[in-house]
Design a protein around this motif. Structure first.
Motif, short mmCIF file in Angstrom:
data_model
loop_
_atom_site.label_atom_id
_atom_site.label_comp_id
_atom_site.label_asym_id
_atom_site.label_seq_id
_atom_site.Cartn_x
_atom_site.Cartn_y
_atom_site.Cartn_z
N PRO A 175 -11.83 5.52 -5.11
CA PRO A 175 -10.65 5.69 -4.41
C PRO A 175 -9.79 6.87 -5.40
N GLU A 176 -9.22 8.00 -4.70
CA GLU A 176 -7.93 8.80 -5.42
C GLU A 176 -7.04 7.58 -5.59
N SER A 205 -5.33 3.00 -8.21
CA SER A 205 -6.08 2.91 -6.99
C SER A 205 -6.88 1.48 -6.81
N ARG A 234 -4.60 7.07 6.05
CA ARG A 234 -4.77 7.96 4.88
C ARG A 234 -4.96 7.39 3.65
N GLY A 235 -4.74 6.10 3.64
CA GLY A 235 -4.61 5.25 2.38
C GLY A 235 -6.00 4.49 2.17
N VAL A 236 -6.95 4.24 3.01
CA VAL A 236 -7.95 3.36 2.73
C VAL A 236 -9.32 4.21 3.15
N ASN A 251 1.48 6.46 -7.15
CA ASN A 251 0.46 7.48 -7.48
C ASN A 251 -0.24 7.12 -8.93
N LYS A 306 -4.70 5.33 -3.32
CA LYS A 306 -5.50 4.98 -2.27
C LYS A 306 -6.52 3.59 -2.45
N GLN A 340 0.92 -1.09 0.01
CA GLN A 340 0.09 0.24 -0.13
C GLN A 340 1.09 1.41 0.14
N ASP A 341 1.91 1.28 0.80
CA ASP A 341 2.94 2.34 0.88
C ASP A 341 3.54 2.84 -0.41
N TYR A 356 1.05 3.96 -2.93
CA TYR A 356 0.63 5.43 -2.63
C TYR A 356 1.76 6.48 -3.18
N SER A 374 -10.35 2.18 -1.62
CA SER A 374 -11.75 2.39 -1.00
C SER A 374 -12.33 1.06 -0.91
#
Length: 292
Positions: free
Chosen positions: A113-114, A58, A85-87, A55, A117, A48-49, A52, A119
Motif C-alpha cells: 500500500p501507498e 499504510s 480510494r483508500g483500500v 499520510n 492506504k 482510515q480517513d 489517509y 492493501s
C-alpha cells in the motif's frame, strides 16, 4: 456480548494449531453481532480517513486460511464502509509467466500500500512456504539456481525462505507499513459442510473445483505447514492473529475489532494548517459565503 481484545488472538509464543478451537461463542445473537460489526466498521472508516490525511503510515492486512474459510466474504463485509480510494484488495493466484521471471516476493512487494492506504492480501506471500511446501514440484517453475529437481529441496531452503519473509516484513514495517496477519482457523468438518453447500446450491456451484477435494485430502499437511509458518513468523512488527472461523459472522467481527484495537494504538491525526491559512479562515469563509 463477550468483550474481545486483539490480544486474545495475537500469537506471541509457540502454538499447537490442533489445540486452538475453531469455534468461539461470543454470547450474543447474529443480529447483535451485525450491529456491533457495523459500529466497528464506522470507527475503522473514520480512522482510515484520518490515516489517509496523516499520510505517514499504510496498512497491510494478510488473510490466510483453508479453502472455504470465508476470506472473500470477510473482505466484503469488513471493508464495506471504507473509502474506495483508500483500500486495494489483491487476490494472488498461480504466478504468471511474468511473475515467475522475478523472485517470489516481487509481485507482493509491488502490491504494497501507498502511504495513507490499506492493501488486503487475500492469500499472501505465505503461499510460497505453504502451497509450494505441500506441492514442492511447483518450485520447478521458478528456475531457482541449484534447484534442478524436487530432491534438491532441503530444510535449509525453507528456513532461508522464512528468514527472507521475516526480513521483508521487518523492512516494510520499519518504513511505516502496519502489518496484521490473520489465519482463519477452520475446522475440517465445517469445511466439509461448506463444500457440500457449494454443490447443493446452484448459484454457488461455480466456486467448486474437483481440485478442492484433492487439497482436502492433504488437510493434515496444510495444518502442519500453517503451524510452522505461524510459529516462525509471528513477530512484534508483523503479528499473526488466529481467528476461529467456523462461524463467519464471528470471524468477521474478530478481524474488524482486532484491526480497530491495533490501529487505535497509533497517533493518526489531521495535518495542521499553515499559520497564514489558519489566520485567514474567517476571511475565506466570508468570501465564499458572499458569493451568489
Amino acid at each position: 456480548m463477550k468483550t474481545l481484545k486483539s490480544e486474545d488472538f495475537k500469537i506471541s509464543k509457540a502454538i499447537k494449531l490442533n489445540e486452538i478451537p475453531t469455534v468461539l461463542n461470543i454470547e450474543t445473537s447474529e443480529k447483535k453481532k451485525e450491529k456491533e460489526l457495523q459500529k466497528v466498521r464506522d470507527s475503522l472508516s473514520k480512522l482510515q480517513d484520518k490515516m489517509y490525511a496523516h499520510n505517514k503510515y499504510s496498512v497491510l492486512i494478510c488473510l490466510q486460511g483453508m479453502d472455504t474459510a470465508g476470506k472473500d466474504s470477510l473482505v466484503r463485509e469488513v471493508f464495506k464502509e471504507f473509502n474506495a480510494r483508500g483500500v486495494v484488495v489483491h487476490s494472488f493466484k498461480t504466478p504468471t509467466s511474468n511473475e515467475l521471471e522475478h523472485d517470489y516476493l516481487w509481485r507482493h512487494y509491488i502490491a504494497l500500500p501507498e502511504k495513507g492506504k490499506f492493501s488486503v492480501f487475500n492469500r499472501t506471500h505465505y503461499e510460497n512456504v505453504l502451497v509450494t511446501r505441500v506441492h514442492p514440484n511447483y518450485l520447478m517453475n521458478e528456475n531457482i539456481p541449484n534447484l534442478e529437481k524436487v530432491e534438491d529441496i532441503t530444510e535449509d531452503f525453507w528456513e532461508n525462505r522464512f528468514e527472507s519473509i521475516n526480513a521483508f516484513e521487518k523492512h516494510i514495517a520499519s518504513n511505516g507499513v502496519i502489518i496484521m496477519k490473520f489465519f482463519l482457523h477452520l475446522g475440517k468438518e465445517e469445511q466439509r459442510q461448506r463444500l457440500l453447500r457449494r454443490l447443493e446450491k446452484e448459484k454457488h456451484q461455480w466456486k467448486f473445483s474437483p481440485g478442492d477435494l484433492i487439497e482436502r485430502e492433504l488437510w493434515d499437511k496444510y495444518q502442519e505447514c500453517y503451524e510452522d509458518i505461524i510459529n516462525k513468523t509471528s513477530k512484534d512488527y508483523a503479528p499473526w492473529f488466529i481467528v476461529p472461523a467456523d462461524n463467519k459472522e464471528t470471524a468477521r467481527y474478530i478481524v474488524a475489532k482486532t484491526m480497530l484495537d491495533e490501529l487505535s494504538k497509533y497517533d493518526f491525526h489531521y495535518p495542521e494548517l499553515d499559520d497564514d491559512v489558519k489566520d485567514n479562515i474567517k476571511m475565506y469563509h466570508d468570501k465564499l459565503s458572499s458569493e451568489k
